[in-house]
Design a protein around this motif. Structure first.
Motif: not given
Length: 126
Positions: A25-33, A39-52, A101-107
């Motif tokens: 909430s508080g943002l124009t949701f469709r503009w955001y990927n 993040q597992a204990p003792g590990k870095e926060r890792d990417f899992v999935a993303a959607i445009t 907002p409005r990033r064209w590529e997934l990161s």
């Protein structure tokens, strides 16, 4: 003010399924990927999935391809992560994040994401 809130975590046996949800909430949701990280204990926060924001293009971490599915409902400002065939190595705190907002590529880089939820614990027992 932007708020991101995850829900749906829990304890499940290996081979089972869980569905995580994230409400923003508080943002124009469709503009955001939207992305899911973990993040597992003792590990870095890792990417899992993303959607445009509007086209619904998706990207996944290799180890979850074919098991996890990310989806979104722009009318409800929600994004979901359906997790099937769960493995003990999927155990982690799962975070939802917004990139825009409005990033064209997934990161897959967590530094690109501007807003984060507090996380929800997923524990997979063997």
């Amino acid at each position: 003010q932007v708020h991101v809130l995850e829900s749906g975590g829990g304890l499940v046996q290996a081979g089972g399924s869980l569905r995580l949800s994230c409400a923003a909430s508080g943002l124009t949701f469709r503009w955001y990927n939207m992305g899911w990280f973990r993040q597992a204990p003792g590990k870095e926060r890792d990417f899992v999935a993303a959607i445009t924001g509007s086209t619904g293009t998706t990207a996944y971490k290799d180890s979850v391809k074919g098991r996890f599915t990310i989806s979104r409902d722009n009318a409800k400002n929600t994004v979901n992560l359906q997790m099937n065939s769960l493995k003990p190595e999927d155990t982690a705190v799962y975070y939802c994040a917004a990139d825009g907002p409005r990033r064209w590529e997934l990161s897959s880089d967590k530094s690109d994401y501007d807003y984060w939820g507090q996380g929800t614990q997923v524990t997979v027992s063997s």
